[in-house]
Design a protein around this motif. Structure first.
Motif, PDB file in Angstrom:
ATOM      1  N   THR A   1       0.802  -4.060   7.481  1.00 30.90           N
ATOM      2  CA  THR A   1       1.588  -2.996   8.540  1.00 30.90           C
ATOM      3  C   THR A   1       1.057  -1.693   8.409  1.00 30.90           C
ATOM      4  O   THR A   1       0.982  -1.138   9.547  1.00 30.90           O
TER       5      THR A   1
ATOM      6  N   LEU B   1       2.948  -7.462  -0.822  1.00 30.99           N
ATOM      7  CA  LEU B   1       2.002  -6.232  -0.887  1.00 30.99           C
ATOM      8  C   LEU B   1       1.096  -6.599   0.386  1.00 30.99           C
ATOM      9  O   LEU B   1       0.654  -5.741   0.960  1.00 30.99           O
TER      10      LEU B   1
ATOM     11  N   TYR C   1       7.564   3.046  -2.124  1.00 31.18           N
ATOM     12  CA  TYR C   1       6.159   2.622  -2.508  1.00 31.18           C
ATOM     13  C   TYR C   1       4.979   3.470  -1.948  1.00 31.18           C
ATOM     14  O   TYR C   1       3.842   3.271  -2.220  1.00 31.18           O
TER      15      TYR C   1
ATOM     16  N   ILE D   1      10.131   6.175   1.726  1.00 32.11           N
ATOM     17  CA  ILE D   1       9.488   4.911   1.271  1.00 32.11           C
ATOM     18  C   ILE D   1       8.917   4.990   0.004  1.00 32.11           C
ATOM     19  O   ILE D   1       7.843   5.392  -0.097  1.00 32.11           O
TER      20      ILE D   1
ATOM     21  N   TYR E   1       2.495  -5.406   3.524  1.00 33.18           N
ATOM     22  CA  TYR E   1       2.829  -4.130   3.564  1.00 33.18           C
ATOM     23  C   TYR E   1       1.339  -3.262   3.963  1.00 33.18           C
ATOM     24  O   TYR E   1       1.463  -2.499   4.862  1.00 33.18           O
ATOM     25  N   GLU E   2       0.374  -3.938   3.323  1.00 37.10           N
ATOM     26  CA  GLU E   2      -1.065  -3.418   3.835  1.00 37.10           C
ATOM     27  C   GLU E   2      -1.388  -3.660   5.225  1.00 37.10           C
ATOM     28  O   GLU E   2      -2.006  -2.712   5.913  1.00 37.10           O
TER      29      GLU E   2
ATOM     30  N   ARG F   1      -4.313   4.039   1.268  1.00 36.95           N
ATOM     31  CA  ARG F   1      -3.050   4.220   2.131  1.00 36.95           C
ATOM     32  C   ARG F   1      -2.931   5.265   2.898  1.00 36.95           C
ATOM     33  O   ARG F   1      -2.646   5.440   3.888  1.00 36.95           O
TER      34      ARG F   1
END
Length: 337
Positions: free
Chosen positions: A160, A154, A252, A250, A157-158, A205
């Motif tokens: 990115t 995670l 998520y 995607i 991900y954040e 996000r």
């Protein structure tokens, strides 16, 4: 060679290492445990026990105390001092039946102590209990590892998302830092609105990625210094749909789509891309709409200096009920006094 994976792959429930210098003792234990679902390994002395413990990583060790060369107490101490095998449960088996032997076994690090001659049903019951506890402990350890891996994933991900958002701001040139600022402002507004933490994570996000669809807009339109023609505006207005098309696959990021897809919708239904009206517009997008405009108005742009906060507030009030949800406007002014 570590064979613990072999047993796991072949659905062997538990590996038991039997350590006894006497053949008869090993045979007795084997006869008791055969058919109980265990894979049995044998060791005849202390050094062999340590070597097989490292090789097979058994779920439990049945360890005789009275052995020549290295006693069971010494073997237990050696195992407990080796980080690779220190956590393996150990049951001591001995003909000694006195308090001193029990204390010595516990001091050496044994988990249980059974005196010979032992009752086969008692042995099975104790072994079953300790293997269940060990399995539960391993499951907890695996769960912890999975949680740690998930947290690391995670975080990646954040990072990115942050990097992608920054890249978009740099491409637009006029709006560097805009996405991060509006993400923080919108999160504060959402918290005051009563959104829970998970909802705010997705909202943030979405705010960071709100203009991702502009990747699909040609530079000559995105960076045009003059007014856009009707044809160019038609292309520009496609960027929310571009964002939806890029983010929806995607999984998520699907919960974060409300803002990238709907941040140009207006309360009175005159927005785009779908002309949503009133509460048809997702709440996250209604919250974001105000912070997006606020930051745009109060930031310097190549074609105009930043507005004063007084003028920006007046504009937002004027657009209440038209561009913005009136209740969100009220909340905005209560939070950002």
């Amino acid at each position: 060679m570590d064979l613990s994976f072999f047993y796991k792959e072949h659905n062997v429930d538990s590996v038991v290492l039997i350590v006894d210098d006497e053949y008869a003792g090993r045979e007795t234990l084997q006869s008791i445990l055969e058919g109980e679902g265990y894979h049995l390994q044998m060791a005849e002395n202390g050094p062999q026990a340590i070597e097989k413990a490292k090789r097979f990583l058994p779920d439990v060790i049945l360890l005789d105390v009275m052995m020549p060369g290295m006693t069971g107490f010494e073997v237990c101490q050696r195992i407990r001092s080796d980080p690779e095998i220190a956590e393996i449960p150990i049951i001591m088996l001995t003909a000694l039946d006195d308090r001193e032997s029990l204390l010595a076994a516990l001091k050496a690090g044994a988990d249980d102590f059974i005196s010979k001659p032992f009752d086969r049903y008692e042995l099975r019951a104790r072994l079953l209990g300790i293997t269940r506890l060990n399995r539960y402990k391993k499951l907890l350890q695996e769960r912890t590892k999975l949680q740690q891996a998930n947290a690391q994933l995670l975080a990646a991900y954040e990072a990115t998302i942050e990097s992608l958002s920054h890249a978009m701001d740099l491409r637009d040139r006029e709006t560097e830092g805009h996405s991060r600022r509006v993400a923080e402002l919108t999160a504060r507004l959402a918290q005051a609105q009563g959104m829970n933490e998970d909802e705010i994570v997705h909202l943030r996000r979405g705010a960071l990625l709100h203009d991702l669809g502009k990747i699909g807009i040609p530079d000559d339109i995105l960076h045009k210094p003059d007014r856009l023609t009707n044809e160019e505006w038609a292309i520009m207005r496609k960027h929310p749909q571009f964002a939806y098309s890029m983010l929806y696959p995607i999984e998520y990021l699907r919960p974060a789509l409300d803002i990238p897809y709907n941040h140009h919708e207006k309360w009175d239904g005159t927005g785009y891309p779908r002309g949503l009206k009133g509460e048809e517009i997702p709440l996250a997008a209604r919250l974001f709409a105000i912070t997006d405009v606020w930051d745009a108005l109060t930031s310097d742009r190549p074609y105009r200096p930043a507005w004063s906060e007084q003028d920006a507030r007046a504009y937002i009030r004027d657009q209440s009920g038209r561009h913005f949800d009136p209740r969100v406007v009220k909340l905005f002014f209560e939070i950002f006094k």
